[in-house]
Design a protein around this motif. Structure first.
Motif: not given
Ligand code: SAH
Length: 362
Positions: A59, A78-83, A310-311, A314
């Protein structure tokens, strides 16, 4: 004094800052001697094998605003956290390839909800990678920043057994210069003490070539590694990030920072001996073969990137991050160095056992 004379002196007195500093300043042809000496020390103390960790950048959500970091709170990214499932998939992929350990890294989010998430993931990672070759599942290193001692304890109980928390710089004034006042060096020391008390294999590290950082400061960083009795070190050159306050602060040239990064690995190996040292992605940002160069200066851990593609852009701690498209046979690339790559082994740092008078089990 020649490199070999300095190393002899260092062996008498491993915490002598002036000897450490003189070795860190090695340049030109003498760098080869420094690398050879570090590799001799590594071979004697921990062996020649390279240990693998599959890295998942979990994340980029972060509450902190460190002046150097491309995923700082105020950075426009763009903020993300992987599943959970993405982490499990990456872990299984690594485990099938023979990786004995994983690293989960993220920005800092010290909430119980986030810790719950990581605990769940860690439990599943352990359970779902058990096999005849690794009956206890993969080894798990976390790098999530400063948390409370009970939160660290929960992560340990869930099955994580290593934690990497960089101190960034042991020099109080430099630490203050590169962090907002809410970030305290002392808090990081307390956190490292908590991690060690809980029983984690404990790692730290610094950035190399920071603005106004001197060779003496880096020598003191190595003394700090020794005083903390650290088991693992992950460190790399400072790389400016355009979206940060430090984007244009004056620093040494890329080549100078690369060599200083390599010298830090070698001198840390000579001073700390039986610890694990990672060859980090930041080296690769300064040289197309940077991580293999780190391995040639005494590092014994490689951390190929297994974050979802794709992350990756980021999780941009700095500009020119080299692994955006990495889908490589990392093992083959490492083997080009002539070093054997350990498979289905956790690759625990021997120092963790020697400091407790124990013997390693795998
Ligand atoms: N937040 C976690 C880890 C995520 S960042 C923690 O604090 O432990 C991982 C590491 O990347 C940081 O510890 C820092 O040393 C490094 N880093 C961040 N920005 C960098 C930059 N601009 N150049 C080089 N390394 C950087």
């Amino acid at each position: 004094m020649s490199v070999n004379e300095l190393i002899e002196k260092l062996n008498q007195c491993p915490t002598d800052v002036s000897i450490l500093a003189a070795l860190l300043q090695t340049e030109g042809e003498e760098c080869e001697q420094l690398a050879v000496a570090a590799m001799d020390c590594m071979t004697r103390e921990v062996g020649v094998e390279v240990y693998l960790r599959g890295l998942v950048e979990m994340s980029n959500v972060c509450i902190h605003n460190c002046y150097y970091c491309g995923i700082r709170r105020d950075a426009d990214v763009a903020r993300y956290t992987v599943t959970e499932q993405q982490i499990i998939d990456a872990t299984k992929e690594c485990s099938n390839l023979g990786y004995g350990s994983m690293v989960l890294q993220s920005g800092e989010l010290p909430t119980d909800g986030y810790v719950d998430f990581v605990c769940r993931v860690v439990e599943r990672m352990k359970k779902e990678t058990r096999s005849d070759v690794q009956p206890d599942g993969v080894g798990i290193t976390l790098s999530l920043g400063v948390l409370s001692k009970p939160q660290y304890q929960r992560l340990f109980d869930a099955g994580a057994h290593r934690f990497l928390l960089r101190i960034e710089s042991s020099n109080e004034a430099l630490f203050k210069k590169i962090h907002p006042p809410s970030q305290k060096l002392e808090e990081r020391y307390v956190a490292i003490a908590h991690l060690a008390e809980i029983g984690f294999q404990t790692g730290t590290g610094v950035m190399i070539g920071l603005p106004t950082q001197t060779i003496q400061m880096l020598a003191n960083d190595i003394v700090m590694f020794q005083q903390l009795d650290i088991d693992m070190v992950g460190m790399g050159p400072f790389l400016p990030s355009a979206n940060t306050p430090m984007a244009n602060w004056p620093i040494a040239t890329p080549l100078e920072r690369l060599q200083l990064g390599l010298n830090m690995i070698a001198v840390t190996r000579l001073a700390c001996r039986d610890i694990n040292i990672a060859s980090t992605t930041a080296l690769e940002a300064l040289h197309p073969n940077g991580r293999n160069l780190g391995l040639a200066y005494g590092a014994n851990v490689a951390m190929p990137n297994f974050s979802p593609f794709d992350k990756r852009s980021s999780y941009k701690l700095y500009d020119n991050k080299p692994v955006l498209n990495e889908n490589i046979d990392a093992i083959a690339i490492i083997e080009k160095t002539g070093r054997p790559v350990a498979r289905y082994q956790k690759g625990d740092p021997l120092h963790y056992f020697s400091r407790q008078g124990l013997k390693a089990t795998d």
